[in-house]
Enzyme design. Structure first.
Site, PDB file in Angstrom:
ATOM      1  CD  GLU A  63      40.905  43.436  33.753  1.00  0.00           C
ATOM      2  OE1 GLU A  63      41.314  43.912  32.881  1.00  0.00           O
ATOM      3  OE2 GLU A  63      41.387  43.481  34.880  1.00  0.00           O
ATOM      4  CE  LYS A  92      42.963  47.434  31.447  1.00  0.00           C
ATOM      5  NZ  LYS A  92      43.249  45.895  32.199  1.00  0.00           N
ATOM      6  CB  CYS A 134      41.822  46.522  35.397  1.00  0.00           C
ATOM      7  SG  CYS A 134      43.062  46.058  36.748  1.00  0.00           S
TER       8      CYS A 134
END
Length: 288
Positions: A46, A119, A156
């Site tokens: 990431e 995200k 993540c």
């Protein structure tokens, strides 16, 4: 899909405390190494262009964001993907008008940018103060039908949510990829999340009968120590390849997607789902 059902996957792991050029060059070299070992789907960590800046709230870092269109790192990895014939999910800090996202460009093996994932789950806590920087993503969970395989990618904090993994499978993913930046907990030095971090994703592998790849960074960035431990697991949650807490390199493993699909059908998890009973999952507090 290619004629073969075998897909070789790779996770890139390295320290990323340098300049943009140094970090990008390091990741490129490791992508080349992975391709040389036969990988056709290669996952960097990431936000690999720079140090993980979300350890604190500082408006100077908004200058690091760029639009997806014309982004130099995406363009560089698009050319690399085409050269090597590999798919590369490219994590980047996106500026979209007045909004900022923690985003990923899915680059296919011919260099085509297939689209952008933003995200969805944004953490906020000591050492991981992402809500200051990123708006929650609005793309939904996607399955990218690359030349190697249908890929689902979560970023993540997304990897802790079973709903995200299941949504990507329902969208058609046969492999789940999680680029990551995770390490020590500044307010609780005794807490080592490495084991539960891995087990959360191994649970996704088992309950969705799907291979999982996680790529993390390593190194000490201003007191925050990232614990690496990138891995590739098969559809039974068995780790096929794993890197240590501090080494730089690539984890590489091959999965048989024909076997994965047969097992998924055989287990019956998707046959026996009862979505009509899951209405509480669409509410914030569980009430209908």
């Amino acid at each position: 899909m290619s004629a073969s059902d075998n897909v070789t996957l790779a996770a890139v792991q390295c320290a990323l405390g340098g300049t943009v050029e140094e970090n990008v060059a390091k990741v490129e070299a490791l992508v080349r190494e992975a391709a040389g070992r036969g990988a056709t789907v290669i996952l960097p960590p990431e936000l690999f262009e720079g140090p993980y800046f979300c350890t604190k709230e500082s408006d100077e870092f908004f200058a690091w964001a760029r639009p997806a269109e014309g982004h130099p790192t995406i363009a560089r990895f698009s050319a690399l993907a085409k050269e090597l014939g590999v798919a590369i999910p490219v994590s980047f800090f996106e500026r979209a008008g007045p909004a900022y996202y923690n985003s990923l460009a899915m680059v296919d093996a011919d260099g085509t940018v297939m689209g952008i994932y933003r995200k969805s789950h944004i953490p906020d806590g000591p050492g991981y103060e992402e809500k200051f920087y990123f708006r929650p993503g609005d793309t939904g969970f996607l399955a990218w039908r690359t030349k190697s395989a249908p890929l689902g990618v979560g970023i993540c904090w997304d990897q802790w949510f079973p709903e995200a993994a299941r949504a990507m499978l329902l969208a058609g993913a046969d492999i789940l990829l999680y680029p990551t930046a995770i390490g020590s907990e500044p307010e609780n030095p005794s807490l080592d999340t490495r084991g539960i971090w891995q087990r959360a994703m191994l649970g996704h592998a088992v309950s969705n009968v799907v291979p999982v790849v996680a790529a993390n960074r390593v190194g000490n960035e201003g007191g925050q120590v990232f614990y690496g431990s990138s891995f590739i697991a098969n559809q039974r949650g068995v780790k096929l390849a794993e890197l240590s807490r501090d080494e730089e390199g690539v984890a590489v493993a091959t999965v048989d997607l024909a076997a994965v699909r047969r097992e998924r059908a055989s287990w019956g998890f998707f046959r026996d789902r009862r979505p009509e009973l899951y209405a509480s999952l669409t509410t914030g507090d569980g009430r209908h």
